[in-house]
Design a protein around this motif. Structure first.
Motif, PDB file in Angstrom:
ATOM      1  N   UNK A  10     -70.709  72.572  79.235  1.00  0.00           N
ATOM      2  CA  UNK A  10     -70.168  72.539  78.020  1.00  0.00           C
ATOM      3  C   UNK A  10     -71.265  73.158  76.847  1.00  0.00           C
ATOM      4  N   UNK A  11     -72.401  72.603  77.256  1.00  0.00           N
ATOM      5  CA  UNK A  11     -73.444  73.261  76.162  1.00  0.00           C
ATOM      6  C   UNK A  11     -73.711  74.923  76.504  1.00  0.00           C
ATOM      7  N   UNK A  12     -73.577  75.325  77.837  1.00  0.00           N
ATOM      8  CA  UNK A  12     -73.741  76.665  78.172  1.00  0.00           C
ATOM      9  C   UNK A  12     -72.500  77.394  77.321  1.00  0.00           C
ATOM     10  N   UNK A  13     -71.420  76.999  77.421  1.00  0.00           N
ATOM     11  CA  UNK A  13     -70.370  77.823  76.757  1.00  0.00           C
ATOM     12  C   UNK A  13     -70.518  77.715  75.107  1.00  0.00           C
ATOM     13  N   UNK A  50     -63.082  75.194  68.386  1.00  0.00           N
ATOM     14  CA  UNK A  50     -63.490  74.407  69.756  1.00  0.00           C
ATOM     15  C   UNK A  50     -63.584  75.337  70.829  1.00  0.00           C
ATOM     16  N   UNK A  51     -64.655  74.964  71.509  1.00  0.00           N
ATOM     17  CA  UNK A  51     -64.997  75.720  72.833  1.00  0.00           C
ATOM     18  C   UNK A  51     -64.870  75.106  73.876  1.00  0.00           C
ATOM     19  N   UNK A  52     -64.092  75.638  74.894  1.00  0.00           N
ATOM     20  CA  UNK A  52     -63.919  74.990  76.116  1.00  0.00           C
ATOM     21  C   UNK A  52     -64.334  76.000  77.504  1.00  0.00           C
ATOM     22  N   UNK A  53     -65.132  75.087  78.082  1.00  0.00           N
ATOM     23  CA  UNK A  53     -65.598  75.978  79.337  1.00  0.00           C
ATOM     24  C   UNK A  53     -65.322  75.390  80.655  1.00  0.00           C
ATOM     25  N   UNK A  54     -64.602  76.236  81.390  1.00  0.00           N
ATOM     26  CA  UNK A  54     -63.992  76.040  82.707  1.00  0.00           C
ATOM     27  C   UNK A  54     -64.605  76.798  83.811  1.00  0.00           C
ATOM     28  N   UNK A 106     -69.573  78.774  88.935  1.00  0.00           N
ATOM     29  CA  UNK A 106     -70.837  78.226  89.242  1.00  0.00           C
ATOM     30  C   UNK A 106     -71.261  78.193  90.529  1.00  0.00           C
ATOM     31  N   UNK A 107     -72.471  78.739  90.673  1.00  0.00           N
ATOM     32  CA  UNK A 107     -73.273  78.899  92.077  1.00  0.00           C
ATOM     33  C   UNK A 107     -74.811  78.603  91.727  1.00  0.00           C
ATOM     34  N   UNK A 108     -75.345  78.507  92.694  1.00  0.00           N
ATOM     35  CA  UNK A 108     -76.947  78.251  92.804  1.00  0.00           C
ATOM     36  C   UNK A 108     -77.603  79.516  92.466  1.00  0.00           C
ATOM     37  N   UNK A 109     -77.294  80.698  92.929  1.00  0.00           N
ATOM     38  CA  UNK A 109     -78.097  81.881  92.792  1.00  0.00           C
ATOM     39  C   UNK A 109     -77.599  82.895  91.984  1.00  0.00           C
ATOM     40  N   UNK A 110     -76.156  83.127  91.608  1.00  0.00           N
ATOM     41  CA  UNK A 110     -75.535  84.238  91.050  1.00  0.00           C
ATOM     42  C   UNK A 110     -75.308  83.820  89.548  1.00  0.00           C
ATOM     43  N   UNK A 111     -75.879  84.590  88.674  1.00  0.00           N
ATOM     44  CA  UNK A 111     -75.679  84.232  87.337  1.00  0.00           C
ATOM     45  C   UNK A 111     -76.677  83.917  86.321  1.00  0.00           C
ATOM     46  N   UNK A 156     -71.792  82.326  85.868  1.00  0.00           N
ATOM     47  CA  UNK A 156     -71.338  83.855  85.895  1.00  0.00           C
ATOM     48  C   UNK A 156     -70.354  83.808  85.087  1.00  0.00           C
ATOM     49  N   UNK A 157     -70.298  84.491  83.982  1.00  0.00           N
ATOM     50  CA  UNK A 157     -69.069  84.673  82.935  1.00  0.00           C
ATOM     51  C   UNK A 157     -67.874  85.479  83.737  1.00  0.00           C
ATOM     52  N   UNK A 158     -66.638  84.834  83.746  1.00  0.00           N
ATOM     53  CA  UNK A 158     -65.367  85.241  84.211  1.00  0.00           C
ATOM     54  C   UNK A 158     -64.630  85.870  83.027  1.00  0.00           C
ATOM     55  N   UNK A 159     -64.886  85.696  81.840  1.00  0.00           N
ATOM     56  CA  UNK A 159     -64.250  86.258  80.781  1.00  0.00           C
ATOM     57  C   UNK A 159     -63.816  84.961  79.706  1.00  0.00           C
TER      58      UNK A 159
END
Length: 361
Positions: free
Chosen positions: A171-174, A215-219, A252-257, A304-307
């Motif tokens: 949520x904070x990242x978004x 309002x920001x929602x990050x999924x 969300x991943x451990x390496x990419x992004x 990794x942002x998907x849009x």
């Protein structure tokens, strides 16, 4: 009770009702004071004044040999401070005691029960001290201290050493993602844009302007089309001219992004040319529960942002508002599907035009 030695900065005993002013402290002053008090190994409770301009005397405190660190605020003893309401605050001990350096003054003391999260506590104390320096009366300064303790309650209840949960990190990242985009537009002062970010203070919506809110929602990938709405007022635009929902989808991943830490550092670089604005941003991070001491906990979680997609909340937008509820029903949490919101999409250009750009009109 163990012997007590009170350390001050050559201040004589007096009957003044308010302290005089001194130069502003640097961000490491309380840590330096703690280190000096600890190295002295004086038995019992000791204190030393932090040199700040404030209606209150502010002290760094230490208790030896218990190895307990704290901060204290000296105030008129006739003032009633409701410290008892913070007795249940985890990891902290809040108490009042006489300030023997001055007649008719008491100390409101905030003491950390252990040293596991001393670095985080130092950050919070510095933030609190700087907030007090922005007040002009003792009453206002005490009110700031009590308000800050209320804000700390959530942080300490979950344990300072734990850091943000994965959901809170996302949520904070978004929120920071959108904040960075706002700053890159350079349409207004950076200080004003940082000021619009109120989600860090657990406000109802994440960004709030004069007559608008976002309002920001990050999924993440597994639930990218389902948005959880917290409360019947979050998407209620009845008191606003314009309300928007910004949906950021990430993988969300451990390496990419990009990590949350990297997002924070990128924003700090963006604000590094103005020390005041950078301090304002760092204070917001503290209120959001982000501390540099926790950075290692977040370094393996990448986004990794998907849009992103913005929606204008109005009319028959799928939502629950207060007037829809039966008597006795409140604090509703519900889920909306983005597929039902397509008719309310707006471009990013329109989103910014109707929010941060509009402030300059």
């Amino acid at each position: 009770m163990s012997s007590i030695r009170w350390q001050t900065l050559r201040l004589r005993r007096r009957t003044s009702t308010a302290p005089t002013t001194t130069p502003m402290m640097n961000s490491n002053s309380i840590t330096d004071i703690w280190n000096n008090l600890a190295s002295a190994k004086e038995a019992g409770f000791t204190k030393r004044r932090i040199p700040v301009e404030s209606p209150l005397y502010v002290y760094g405190t230490y208790r030896y040999p218990d190895n307990l660190y704290g901060i204290a605020f000296s105030h008129d003893s006739s003032r009633n401070i409701p410290a008892d309401r913070f007795k249940s605050l985890k990891e902290l001990e809040i108490q009042q005691m006489p300030d023997t350096s001055f007649e008719h003054r008491n100390l409101l003391q905030i003491q950390l029960r252990h040293t596991d999260c001393l670095g985080v506590f130092a950050t919070l104390c510095t933030d609190l001290t700087e907030a007090v320096t922005r007040t002009s009366t003792e009453e206002a300064a005490i009110r700031v201290v009590l308000n800050q303790l209320e804000m700390w309650r959530t942080l300490f209840d979950r344990g300072l050493a734990a850091g943000l949960t994965p959901s809170e990190q996302q949520g904070l990242y978004g929120e920071l993602h959108l904040l960075a985009r706002m700053l890159r537009r350079n349409t207004g002062s950076k200080a004003a844009i940082i000021g619009y970010w109120v989600g860090c203070d657990k406000a109802m919506r994440d960004f709030q302007g004069r007559d608008w809110a976002i309002e920001v929602k990050t999924t993440s990938t597994n639930s990218s089309d389902r948005l959880t709405i917290n409360g019947e007022r979050q998407l209620d635009d009845s008191l606003l001219d314009r309300l928007f929902l910004y949906h950021l989808s990430v993988e969300v991943s451990r390496k990419n992004g990009q990590t949350l830490n990297r997002e924070v550092e990128d924003l700090r670089k963006m604000l590094s040319d103005d020390a005041f604005i950078l301090r304002q941003f760092n204070t917001c991070l503290t209120h959001a529960g982000y501390f540099d001491e926790h950075a290692p906990l977040y370094q393996d979680r990448c986004y990794k942002d998907r849009g992103g997609q913005a929606y204008r909340i109005s009319g028959n937008f799928p939502r629950i508002v207060e007037q829809d509820l039966r008597n006795g029903v409140s604090n509703v949490t519900y889920v909306i599907n983005t597929s039902a919101c397509e008719g309310y999409q707006v471009s990013d250009t329109e989103l910014f035009k109707q929010t941060i750009d509009h402030e300059g009109d």
